[in-house]
Motif scaffolding. Structure first.
Motif, PDB file in Angstrom:
ATOM      1  N   HIS A  40       0.841  -1.139  -0.063  1.00 49.83           N
ATOM      2  CA  HIS A  40      -0.031  -0.138  -0.014  1.00 49.83           C
ATOM      3  C   HIS A  40       0.927   1.213   0.051  1.00 49.83           C
ATOM      4  CE1 HIS A  40      -3.943   1.614   0.571  1.00 49.83           C
ATOM      5  NE2 HIS A  40      -3.597   2.609   1.498  1.00 49.83           N
ATOM      6  N   SER A  41       0.412   2.525  -0.567  1.00 50.72           N
ATOM      7  CA  SER A  41       1.278   3.617  -0.711  1.00 50.72           C
ATOM      8  C   SER A  41       0.435   4.582  -1.162  1.00 50.72           C
ATOM      9  CB  SER A  41       2.358   3.479  -1.805  1.00 50.72           C
ATOM     10  OG  SER A  41       2.665   4.646  -2.123  1.00 50.72           O
ATOM     11  N   TYR A  42       1.050   5.854  -0.774  1.00 47.50           N
ATOM     12  CA  TYR A  42       0.079   7.099  -1.371  1.00 47.50           C
ATOM     13  C   TYR A  42       0.750   7.806  -2.243  1.00 47.50           C
ATOM     14  CZ  TYR A  42      -2.579   6.355   3.142  1.00 47.50           C
ATOM     15  OH  TYR A  42      -3.322   5.818   3.807  1.00 47.50           O
ATOM     16  N   ALA A  43       1.896   7.071  -2.732  1.00 45.54           N
ATOM     17  CA  ALA A  43       2.739   7.970  -3.707  1.00 45.54           C
ATOM     18  C   ALA A  43       2.271   7.931  -5.168  1.00 45.54           C
ATOM     19  CB  ALA A  43       4.161   7.133  -3.932  1.00 45.54           C
ATOM     20  N   GLY A  44       2.534   8.933  -6.163  1.00 45.69           N
ATOM     21  CA  GLY A  44       2.039   8.944  -7.300  1.00 45.69           C
ATOM     22  C   GLY A  44       0.433   9.500  -7.401  1.00 45.69           C
ATOM     23  N   ASN A  45      -0.079   9.095  -8.675  1.00 49.01           N
ATOM     24  CA  ASN A  45      -1.319   9.151  -8.807  1.00 49.01           C
ATOM     25  C   ASN A  45      -2.089   8.028  -8.366  1.00 49.01           C
ATOM     26  OD1 ASN A  45      -1.484  11.683  -9.804  1.00 49.01           O
ATOM     27  ND2 ASN A  45      -0.656  10.881 -11.839  1.00 49.01           N
ATOM     28  N   ARG A  46      -1.628   6.836  -8.449  1.00 48.69           N
ATOM     29  CA  ARG A  46      -2.293   5.539  -7.795  1.00 48.69           C
ATOM     30  C   ARG A  46      -2.213   5.768  -6.407  1.00 48.69           C
ATOM     31  NH1 ARG A  46      -4.170   2.143 -11.811  1.00 48.69           N
ATOM     32  NH2 ARG A  46      -3.058   2.995 -13.697  1.00 48.69           N
ATOM     33  N   GLY A  47      -1.327   6.053  -5.606  1.00 47.66           N
ATOM     34  CA  GLY A  47      -1.293   6.432  -4.255  1.00 47.66           C
ATOM     35  C   GLY A  47      -2.318   7.407  -3.877  1.00 47.66           C
ATOM     36  N   ALA A  48      -2.387   8.357  -4.440  1.00 48.73           N
ATOM     37  CA  ALA A  48      -3.139   9.544  -4.144  1.00 48.73           C
ATOM     38  C   ALA A  48      -4.671   9.132  -4.074  1.00 48.73           C
ATOM     39  CB  ALA A  48      -3.272  10.779  -5.046  1.00 48.73           C
ATOM     40  N   ILE A  49      -4.956   8.260  -4.927  1.00 51.18           N
ATOM     41  CA  ILE A  49      -6.340   7.800  -4.783  1.00 51.18           C
ATOM     42  C   ILE A  49      -6.514   6.908  -3.612  1.00 51.18           C
ATOM     43  CG2 ILE A  49      -8.318   6.715  -6.025  1.00 51.18           C
ATOM     44  CD1 ILE A  49      -7.198   9.619  -7.022  1.00 51.18           C
ATOM     45  N   SER A  50      -5.511   6.001  -3.407  1.00 47.89           N
ATOM     46  CA  SER A  50      -5.568   5.206  -1.880  1.00 47.89           C
ATOM     47  C   SER A  50      -5.841   6.159  -0.949  1.00 47.89           C
ATOM     48  CB  SER A  50      -4.395   4.400  -1.800  1.00 47.89           C
ATOM     49  OG  SER A  50      -4.150   3.420  -3.006  1.00 47.89           O
ATOM     50  N   LEU A  51      -5.075   7.216  -0.930  1.00 48.43           N
ATOM     51  CA  LEU A  51      -4.979   8.082   0.360  1.00 48.43           C
ATOM     52  C   LEU A  51      -6.303   8.845   0.400  1.00 48.43           C
ATOM     53  CD1 LEU A  51      -4.067   9.754   2.700  1.00 48.43           C
ATOM     54  CD2 LEU A  51      -2.898  11.216   0.986  1.00 48.43           C
ATOM     55  N   VAL A  52      -7.031   9.102  -0.817  1.00 50.86           N
ATOM     56  CA  VAL A  52      -8.233   9.623  -0.620  1.00 50.86           C
ATOM     57  C   VAL A  52      -9.454   8.646  -0.006  1.00 50.86           C
ATOM     58  CG1 VAL A  52     -10.350  10.298  -2.056  1.00 50.86           C
ATOM     59  CG2 VAL A  52      -8.244  11.350  -2.432  1.00 50.86           C
ATOM     60  N   GLU A  53      -9.089   7.201  -0.566  1.00 49.34           N
ATOM     61  CA  GLU A  53     -10.210   6.246   0.126  1.00 49.34           C
ATOM     62  C   GLU A  53     -10.035   6.017   1.351  1.00 49.34           C
ATOM     63  OE1 GLU A  53      -9.918   3.387  -4.009  1.00 49.34           O
ATOM     64  OE2 GLU A  53      -8.585   3.333  -2.624  1.00 49.34           O
ATOM     65  N   ASP A  54      -8.728   6.043   2.100  1.00 44.22           N
ATOM     66  CA  ASP A  54      -8.260   5.942   3.349  1.00 44.22           C
ATOM     67  C   ASP A  54      -8.861   7.271   4.165  1.00 44.22           C
ATOM     68  OD1 ASP A  54      -7.359   3.642   2.620  1.00 44.22           O
ATOM     69  OD2 ASP A  54      -5.217   4.348   2.851  1.00 44.22           O
ATOM     70  N   PHE A  55      -8.830   8.458   3.556  1.00 45.83           N
ATOM     71  CA  PHE A  55      -9.003   9.559   4.219  1.00 45.83           C
ATOM     72  C   PHE A  55     -10.561   9.612   4.528  1.00 45.83           C
ATOM     73  CE2 PHE A  55      -9.598  14.401   3.696  1.00 45.83           C
ATOM     74  CZ  PHE A  55      -8.638  14.762   5.005  1.00 45.83           C
ATOM     75  N   PHE A  56     -11.279   8.987   3.865  1.00 44.31           N
ATOM     76  CA  PHE A  56     -12.771   9.055   4.126  1.00 44.31           C
ATOM     77  C   PHE A  56     -13.258   7.931   5.244  1.00 44.31           C
ATOM     78  CE2 PHE A  56     -13.157  11.045   0.148  1.00 44.31           C
ATOM     79  CZ  PHE A  56     -13.841  12.451   0.635  1.00 44.31           C
ATOM     80  N   ALA A  57     -12.060   6.957   5.352  1.00 44.99           N
ATOM     81  CA  ALA A  57     -12.549   5.598   6.091  1.00 44.99           C
ATOM     82  C   ALA A  57     -12.980   5.946   7.518  1.00 44.99           C
ATOM     83  CB  ALA A  57     -11.316   4.711   5.911  1.00 44.99           C
ATOM     84  N   PRO A  58     -12.201   6.678   8.429  1.00 44.77           N
ATOM     85  CA  PRO A  58     -12.597   6.920   9.614  1.00 44.77           C
ATOM     86  C   PRO A  58     -13.968   7.507   9.752  1.00 44.77           C
ATOM     87  CG  PRO A  58     -10.844   8.227   9.074  1.00 44.77           C
ATOM     88  CD  PRO A  58     -10.902   7.426   7.958  1.00 44.77           C
ATOM     89  N   ALA A  59     -14.332   8.435   8.683  1.00 44.09           N
ATOM     90  CA  ALA A  59     -15.852   9.091   8.814  1.00 44.09           C
ATOM     91  C   ALA A  59     -16.952   8.155   8.508  1.00 44.09           C
ATOM     92  CB  ALA A  59     -15.587  10.354   7.800  1.00 44.09           C
ATOM     93  N   VAL A  60     -16.636   7.246   7.618  1.00 34.58           N
ATOM     94  CA  VAL A  60     -17.819   6.395   7.173  1.00 34.58           C
ATOM     95  C   VAL A  60     -17.774   4.980   7.956  1.00 34.58           C
ATOM     96  CG1 VAL A  60     -17.891   7.581   5.018  1.00 34.58           C
ATOM     97  CG2 VAL A  60     -16.472   5.492   5.320  1.00 34.58           C
ATOM     98  N   SER A  61     -16.633   4.652   9.021  1.00 33.92           N
ATOM     99  CA  SER A  61     -16.640   3.326   9.216  1.00 33.92           C
ATOM    100  C   SER A  61     -17.750   2.957  10.122  1.00 33.92           C
ATOM    101  CB  SER A  61     -15.235   3.285   9.670  1.00 33.92           C
ATOM    102  OG  SER A  61     -15.021   4.136  11.114  1.00 33.92           O
ATOM    103  N   CYS A  62     -18.432   3.905  10.724  1.00 36.71           N
ATOM    104  CA  CYS A  62     -19.456   3.708  11.574  1.00 36.71           C
ATOM    105  C   CYS A  62     -20.870   3.313  10.892  1.00 36.71           C
ATOM    106  CB  CYS A  62     -19.675   4.826  12.520  1.00 36.71           C
ATOM    107  SG  CYS A  62     -20.097   6.446  11.990  1.00 36.71           S
ATOM    108  N   LEU A  63     -20.733   3.422   9.728  1.00 38.10           N
ATOM    109  CA  LEU A  63     -22.195   3.478   8.960  1.00 38.10           C
ATOM    110  C   LEU A  63     -22.344   2.044   8.479  1.00 38.10           C
ATOM    111  CD1 LEU A  63     -21.688   6.473   6.444  1.00 38.10           C
ATOM    112  CD2 LEU A  63     -22.768   6.343   8.832  1.00 38.10           C
TER     113      LEU A  63
END
Lengths: 435, 487
Positions: free
Chosen positions: A412-435
Motif C-alpha cells: 500500500h502507498s500514497y505515492a504518485g497518482n495511484r497512491g493519491a487515490i488510495s489516500l483519498v479512499e483511506d481519508f474517508f474511512a474513519p468518517a464512514v466506518s460507523c455506517l
C-alpha cells in the motif's frame, strides 16, 4: 526548554535503520555485531510496527548476530565476530554480507574493519559499517549503509546508461509505505522511458547496487535525507542529482516531479506530455469519482499532520493542493537537522493556499501532542500513537506515518497518482466506518 | 531494605542455558545426572535481551511510566509491546484505550564518554512532572552498564526529588544470555523498591503471576475455577495497580500461569513475606491443569473441593475431548515456545491425540526439569532443542521431521510457514489456552489450523529461506559446542 526527552520516539537508532537498509535488498544479509537483543528489539520496533511487515528474504530472527555478552564486553568481541562471520558464510545463502555494529563493540573498541578486511582479502563478498545506536537515528543508519556501499560495493562504471536513474531518500520500514512508494515512483518513471534502480523492490539485489554508478541521475525523495549519499555519487562518478521534497502524491505534485526529471534528463517533450496527460486524466477521473463523498459529507477538514518530514510534506501538499483540505499544523518528528528546518517550512508554506501553516519540529511525543491540542484541528493524520489524542479531542484520525499498528501495510502507498487515490479512499474511512 | 544489588543471572541462579540438541530422553537423563554440557552456538541469529523482557514485564502496570537509561533504540519495541497493552484493554472492555508510557534517557555518543547521569535525572523528573505517575520503572541497558553510570545511587538520590515511587530494574542486556533473567530483574525491582510488610492477611487471596503473553480470556478461565473454590485471584503484574502489587504480601498463596516468569517473585514472596507458592509450570492441558490446581489446593487447604472440581471438569469436557482426539489422532506436531509453555503444550498435544515429534524451548532452567522427565517417559525419542529462537536450526530440523502442524510464536511461525508447513500461533492474546475450557478451545483451533493449509504451501514456492542448500544436509546442531570450547 530544548528537551532531549525521548518519549515514544517515532524512529529507532542507527543500527535500527541500518538493518532494513541492508536486509531489504534481496539476498543481502546483515551480520550484527551487537548486544544479545538488538536484532529483535529493532525488528519489533521497526518492521513489526510499520503495519505488521513480516521480514523478506532475511530479517527479524533470521539475521546472523554475535549476541555479545559479558565475555565480549570484558575480553573484546573480535574473536566472536570472526567466528560468526565465518559460520554465516557457511549457513546463510547470500549474494553479499554486511557487518553492522551496535553500541557495545564501539564502546569496547573492537576493530571491526580489520575483521571485515580479512574476509574480503579471502575473496568473500563482505562489507561493513559502524552503526552504534547512540550515534543517531534510523536515517543515519540508512545513510551509513549507503556510504559503506559506495566505499566497498559500488563498482566503477564501465558505461553510462543515460536512461537509468537511482532512487534514494525512502528508508525501508521507517517509511511504512516504502515498498509501494518505490514501486509507484518506478512505474511513473518507467512511463517516461526510464529504468529505475529502487534497490529495495522487485528483487533487484546487489547487482543493482554494484552498477548504480552507471546511472544518469540520482533522485532523492526527501526534503533532507540522503545528501551525503548523492554528493558522494557526484564526487566519485559525476552523477548529477535532483532532490524532490518528499514523495510526489497526486496529479499536481506528480506532474511537477515528472517534469523536473524529464527536464534534467532532456527527455522527449512529446512523450513526456503524452504520459503526463494520460496520468492526469486517470487521476482526475478518480478524484471526480470521490465527489459524492467529498461534497456529500462536506468533507473539508482542518488537518493536523504528524510524522517524518517526508510523510508530512507529501501528504499536506496533496491534501491542500489537490483535495481542498485546510492545513492547520504540521509536526515534524524525525529529528530533521536544524539547517533543513527553514527549507521544510518554506515547502510547507509554498502551497496553493493562502494562510500560513504552523510547523513544529519536535521529537518529543508530549510537545507534539500539545501542538496538536492547541491547533483546533478536526482531523489528525499521524501515527497510530495519535489515535488516543484524536479520541481525547473527538476528531478523526488516520495512521499515515511510523509507527502504524492499527492497519496492515504491505505494498500500500500514497505515492504518485495511484497512491493519491488510495489516500483519498483511506481519508474517508474513519468518517464512514460507523455506517 | 533495598540492597540495590542487581539480580543474579539465571545462568548463575538456576544453571540456565540456551543451547541443546538431542532427544528428549537424553535431555532428561542429562538433567538427572547433572551432567548436561552447557552449549554455546558458533553460529547464532538475532535474539532478545533481558532488557526487552524486563520492560515487557512492567509496561502495563497501571498509572506507571517506564524510563530506559539507554540510547533510544533500546525503547523501540515499546510500540510493539503497546500493541499488546492496547489489545489487553480492548479484551477487558475498556474505553478509551490508553497507551503505555515509555521513555529513553536518549544517550548519545558524548554521553558514552562523559556519562549519562544528567540525562537520566532530567528524564525521570520530566516524566514525574508530565504525568504524575504512581511509579516510574527505571531500566538499565548495555550502554549504561558499560559506561558505568551509578544508576542505583542516582535513583536513590532522585527519589527525594520526585513524587512517583522509583523502581529500578538492573537489566543490562550483556549480563545474561538468557532473556528470562529480565523477568527476575523486573520483579527484583518490585521486591526491593515497592513491597513492605503488612499485618493483615487475606485467606482467600491468591497471587497469580501472569505474563503479558497470557491473555485476559485465560484469566477469566482461572477466575471461573477459583470462584468454584471460593478463592480470589490477584493477577500481577500486567494491568495491575501499584496497590495490587503491594497487596501480594497479604495473600494466602502465590501461583504462576508461567513459572518461568513467576519463579523469582514467587520465591521472594515466600522468603521475605512468608507467602507460600506453587511450582507447577503452567495450567495448560488436562494433566498440567489438574496438577496446578492440586498444588494450590494443598497450600490453601482446599483439597476436597479441588478433587470434586477436577472430576466435574473432566466429565464436562470429556465428550468434546473425545471428538477432538478423533480428528487429531496421529497428526505429527512440533512445539516451539518459552520453556513452560513448550513443555505443557507438548504434553497437551499428546493428550489431544497428536504424535509429538519435537519440542524447542527458548531456554532451559530447572523450573521444567520434572516436566521434561514426564515428557521423556511418554515419548523419549522425540527431538528436544534449547534455542533462543535460532530459526536456522528449526529449518534444518523441520526439513527432516516434516510436521503436520507447527506451534510457536508469531516471529518463528513466519519462517516455518515459508517452509510450507501448517502453523499455528500459540500466543494469541484474544484466545483462551489455559484450564479446561482452554484445552477444548486450542483443540478446536488446531483442527482449524490444519483444515486449509494451502496458503503456506503456496507461499513456500516463492519464498526461499535464506540458508544454503548444503545446510540442510548437515547436523542441525552442528554449531552447538560446549561453552568455552569453541575458541
Amino acid at each position: 526548554m530544548t528537551t532531549t526527552i525521548a518519549e515514544k520516539p517515532r524512529y529507532t537508532c542507527t543500527l535500527g535503520g541500518a538493518i532494513p537498509s541492508v536486509a531489504s535488498i534481496y539476498r543481502v544479509i546483515p551480520i550484527l555485531h551487537a548486544g544479545p537483543g538488538c536484532g529483535m528489539q529493532l525488528y519489533n520496533g521497526l518492521n513489526y510496527v510499520a503495519g505488521f511487515q513480516a521480514p523478506g528474504y532475511v530479517g527479524s530472527s533470521a539475521v546472523p548476530g554475535t549476541n555479545t555478552t559479558e565475555r565480549e564486553v570484558v575480553f573484546g568481541g573480535e574473536p566472536r565476530l570472526r567466528e560468526i562471520v565465518q559460520s554465516s558464510l557457511e549457513v546463510m545463502d547470500g549474494d553479499y554480507y554486511v557487518i553492522l555494529t551496535g553500541c557495545t563493540p564501539d564502546i569496547i573498541g573492537d576493530d571491526v574493519g580489520s575483521v571485515a578486511n580479512d574476509f574480503r582479502k579471502e575473496g568473500h563478498p563482505i562489507a561493513y559499517t559502524l552503526t552504534p545506536g547512540f550515534k543517531g537515528s534510523t536515517y543515519q543508519g540508512y545513510e551509513l549503509v549507503w556510504k559503506a556501499f559506495l566505499d566497498q560495493v559500488v563498482e566503477k562504471p564501465t558505461e553510462r546508461n543515460d536512461r537509468s536513474v537511482n532512487l534514494f531518500g525512502i528508508v525501508p520500514a521507517q517509511d511504512v509505505f516504502w515498498q509501494g512508494s518505490l514501486e509507484e515512483i518506478a512505474r511513473l518513471l518507467n512511463g517516461l522511458g526510464l529504468t529505475v534502480n529502487t534497490f529495495y523492490t522487485d528483487r533487484q539485489g546487489i547487482e543493482a547496487v554494484r552498477h548504480s554508478s552507471e546511472a544518469a541521475l540520482n533522485i532523492v525523495l526527501s526534503p533532507w535525507v540522503g545528501s551525503e549519499i548523492v554528493e558522494t555519487y557526484e564526487n566519485l562518478f559525476e552523477i548529477p542529482w535532483l532532490r524532490f521534497d518528499g514523495v510526489p502524491i497526486g496529479p499536481t505534485a506528480t506532474e511537477s516531479f515528472l517534469r523536473s526529471v524529464a527536464g534534467t534528463l532532456e527527455l522527449d517533450p512529446t512523450r513526456v506530455d503524452e504520459f503526463i496527460e494520460k496520468e492526469n486524466r486517470w487521476a482526475f477521473d478518480q478524484l471526480s469519482k470521490s465527489l459524492l463523498a467529498l461534497t456529500g459529507f462536506d468533507f473539508h477538514q482542518r488537518i493536523a499532520v504528524l510524522g517524518d518530514a517526508n510523510s508530512v510534506v507529501s501528504i499536506v501538499r496533496f491534501l491542500v493542493n489537490d483535495f481542498g483540505q485546510i492545513p492547520i499544523v504540521a509536526v515534524i518528528t524525525d529529528n530533521a537537522p536544524e539547517d533543513a528546518h527553514k527549507h521544510i517550512v518554506r515547502v510547507l508554506n509554498d502551497l496553493e493556499y493562502g494562510e500560513k501553516l504552523k510547523v513544529v519540529f519536535t521529537t518529543d511525543h508530549w510537545e507534539a501532542w500539545n501542538a496538536v491540542r492547541e491547533s483546533g484541528t478536526t482531523y489528525i493524520l499521524g501515527s497510530s500513537l495519535d489515535k488516543e489524542l484524536a479520541q481525547e479531542l473527538g476528531v478523526l484520525h488516520l495512521s499515515v506515518s511510523f509507527p502504524i499498528t492499527d492497519r496492515v501495510i504491505l505494498s500500500h502507498s500514497y505515492a504518485g497518482n495511484r497512491g493519491a487515490i488510495s489516500l483519498v479512499e483511506d481519508f474517508f474511512a474513519p468518517a464512514v466506518s460507523c455506517l | 531494605m533495598p540492597t540495590f544489588k542487581p539480580v543474579p543471572t539465571r545462568e548463575s541462579r538456576l544453571d540456565s542455558f540456551i543451547g541443546y540438541g538431542g532427544t528428549c530422553k537424553a535431555m532428561a537423563d542429562g538433567i538427572q545426572c547433572k551432567c548436561l554440557k552447557k552449549m554455546n552456538r558458533s553460529f547464532s541469529q538475532a535474539s532478545v535481551c533481558q532488557e526487552w523482557y524486563s520492560l515487557f514485564t512492567l509496561l502495563t502496570v497501571r498509572n506507571s511510566a517506564a524510563v530506559v537509561h539507554a540510547p533510544l533504540g533500546c525503547v523501540s519495541a515499546g510500540t510493539c509491546m503497546n500493541i499488546f497493552n492496547r489489545l489487553g484493554q480492548s479484551v477487558r472492555g475498556e474505553n478509551p484505550i490508553k497507551s503505555a508510557r515509555w521513555f529513553a534517557s536518549n544517550l548519545n555518543e558524548s554521553d558514552t564518554i562523559h556519562g549519562g547521569e544528567f540525562k537520566l535525572r532530567q528524564t525521570v523528573k520530566e516524566v514525574d512532572r508530565r504525568y504524575q505517575p504512581e511509579a516510574i520503572f527505571i531500566f538499565t541497558s548495555c550502554v549504561s552498564g558499560i559506561i558505568g553510570d551509578p544508576v542505583a545511587d542516582i535513583v536513590r538520590e532522585l527519589q527525594e526529588e520526585v513524587r512517583a515511587r522509583l523502581v529500578l530494574s538492573q537489566c543490562e542486556g550483556f549480563r545474561s544470555a538468557v532473556w528470562a533473567t529480565g523477568f527476575d530483574s523486573a520483579f527484583h525491582g518490585i521486591i526491593q523498591y515497592l513491597l513492605e510488610k503488612r499485618e493483615e492477611k487475606f485467606s482467600d487471596l491468591v497471587n497469580v503471576i501472569t505474563p503479558l503473553t497470557v491473555g485476559r480470556l485465560d484469566e477469566i478461565e482461572i477466575e471461573r475455577l477459583f470462584t468454584e473454590l471460593k478463592l480470589r485471584a490477584n493477577f500481577i503484574p500486567c494491568y495491575s495497580s501499584i496497590e495490587g502489587l503491594r497487596q501480594t504480601v497479604q495473600a494466602a498463596a502465590t501461583t504462576s500461569t508461567c513459572l518461568t516468569y513467576g519463579d523469582y517473585f514467587a520465591r521472594g514472596l515466600t522468603d521475605l513475606y512468608g507467602v507460600p507458592h506453587t511450582r507447577e509450570v503452567m495450567p495448560l492441558g488436562l494433566e498440567n491443569t489438574d496438577r496446578w490446581l492440586r498444588k494450590l489446593a494443598e497450600i490453601v487447604g482446599k483439597e476436597k473441593e479441588t478433587e470434586k472440581l477436577i472430576a466435574r471438569e473432566h466429565r464436562r469436557v470429556g465428550g468434546q475431548l473425545k471428538a477432538l482426539r478423533k480428528l487429531l489422532k496421529g497428526k505429527r506436531v512440533y512445539v516451539s515456545a518459552g520453556q513452560a509453555r513448550a513443555v505443557t503444550m507438548s504434553a497437551m498435544a499428546e493428550e489431544l491425540g497428536f504424535e509429538l515429534i519435537g519440542t524447542t524451548v527458548y531456554h532451559y532452567d530447572d523450573v521444567i526439569a520434572e516436566s521434561i522427565r514426564r515428557l521423556a517417559e511418554r515419548s523419549g525419542l522425540t527431538t528436544f532443542n534449547v534455542a533462543n529462537l535460532q530459526p536456522y536450526e528449526q529449518a534444518n530440523l523441520l526439513a527432516r521431521l516434516k510436521p503436520d502442524l507447527y506451534l510457536s510464536d508469531e516471529i518463528t511461525t513466519i519462517w516455518v510457514a515459508k517452509q510450507g508447513f501448517p502453523t499455528m500461533m500459540i500466543y494469541d492474546y484474544g484466545m483462551n489456552y489455559l484450564g479446561y475450557n482452554g484445552l477444548v478451545k486450542i483443540g478446536e483451533k488446531m483442527v482449524t489450523a490444519m483444515t486449509n493449509t494451502g496458503v503456506n504451501r503456496k507461499i513456500a514456492r516463492y519464498s526461499p529461506l535464506p540458508y544454503r542448500a548444503s545446510w540442510y544436509e548437515q547436523d542441525p546442531f552442528k554449531y552447538l559446542a560446549p561453552q568455552g570450547g569453541n575458541e
